[in-house]
Design a protein around this motif. Sequence first.
Motif, short mmCIF file in Angstrom:
data_model
loop_
_atom_site.label_atom_id
_atom_site.label_comp_id
_atom_site.label_asym_id
_atom_site.label_seq_id
_atom_site.Cartn_x
_atom_site.Cartn_y
_atom_site.Cartn_z
N HIS A 150 8.70 4.07 5.54
CA HIS A 150 9.80 3.11 5.39
C HIS A 150 9.34 1.67 5.65
N LEU A 151 8.35 1.50 6.51
CA LEU A 151 7.79 0.18 6.79
C LEU A 151 6.28 0.24 6.58
N GLY A 152 5.70 -0.89 6.24
CA GLY A 152 4.26 -0.95 6.03
C GLY A 152 3.86 -0.44 4.66
N SER A 153 2.85 -1.05 4.11
CA SER A 153 2.36 -0.67 2.78
C SER A 153 0.87 -0.38 2.84
N LEU A 154 0.44 0.65 2.13
CA LEU A 154 -0.97 1.02 2.09
C LEU A 154 -1.67 0.45 0.86
N ASP A 155 -0.98 -0.41 0.12
CA ASP A 155 -1.56 -0.96 -1.12
C ASP A 155 -2.80 -1.81 -0.85
N GLN A 156 -2.80 -2.55 0.27
CA GLN A 156 -3.90 -3.46 0.55
C GLN A 156 -4.98 -2.84 1.45
N VAL A 157 -4.82 -1.57 1.79
CA VAL A 157 -5.82 -0.90 2.62
C VAL A 157 -7.07 -0.62 1.79
N GLU A 158 -8.22 -1.07 2.28
CA GLU A 158 -9.45 -1.03 1.50
C GLU A 158 -9.98 0.39 1.28
N SER A 159 -9.79 1.26 2.29
CA SER A 159 -10.36 2.61 2.19
C SER A 159 -9.34 3.65 2.64
#
Length: 360
Positions: free
Chosen positions: A59-68
């Motif tokens: 519901h919060l936070g996005s993993l789109d910008q996580v490099e790995s």
Amino acid sequence: MNTEKGSSVRQKQVFYVFALIFLICAIAITAVYSVSIGQVSIPFQQSMQIVLHTITNGHLGSLDQVESDSYTNIIMQVRMPRVVFALLIGMGLSLCGVVMQAIVQNPLADPYILGISSGGSLGATFAILVGFGSGTVLSQFGVAFGAFAGAMATSILVLVLSSIGGKVTSIKLVLSGVVIGALCSSLSSLVIFFANDAEGIKSVTFWTMGSLASSSWSKVPIMAIIVLAGCFLFLFQHRVLNTMLLGDESAITLGINLSVFRKLYMIIAALITGTMVAYSGMIGFVGLIIPHICRGLFGSDHKRLMPASLLLGGLFLMWADVLSRVLVENVELPIGILTSVIGSPLFIYMIVKKGYNFGG
């Protein structure tokens, strides 16, 4: 005069509330920072997104910008259990420190004053160097079981010894703890002396210095249940703890039987301490220094002292764990060494500068 006194009380209340809010925010920030550092360095922003996404179920936070993709596993499966362990053990040590100092009416009391650490050390030493036998049920539990059993057995023995010849008093508790602790330390040294196991002796030495390296999600539930249940209980015992600081004569006039409460509180504190010793070894100075710092800031009333000590103790041990991993490159220092190195100067400063008055 009454107006000035009321204004001063309100200012202290506001300061106390803001201090608790600050400590809670500091714990949250420290947790994210702690999971960001290690052999694999993860940017703070990405760590925060991963933690928020995981604990809120997306519901919060996005993993789109996580490099790995591996960052999520590293943070949530490897590093986060250690952070939770540091928080719980810091809270537990501070809690037991506050309670023990009230029970024995001694500002130098800590969770280990009643021989709990020596008993845990004896149990762990026996488990490492002698063992329970490869075919027994006890062998499956190993060092953790040995340390817990030793700590609890020592606590019961101290309680029985201090009960002989009348009611339990703070002086009899301290003296019994010193005697039983010395006996357990001697027996541990005897086991080490006759052991022909260099690797085992090294393991015993490292264990007595304290470490959070063995933390895992499988161990968190037991630790969380025992520590948080103890915190919940003692948060509502502030009146009895305040009475303990006044002494037995004052308690009698108030109709409180301190002997019964001392036994009950000691058993609960011993259970909490024994569990922490079993999982992390001996981590000194947290239960001694944190309650004193909080008394200096918020006073001796346990209604305020207890919540502040829990939060500050958790925060302190979280940062001690961070330092144990970053001070020496590619080497993890035993956390017990760091807490002693940090705690000793702080305690000396309080003695020299503050004119500290226990219970005042």
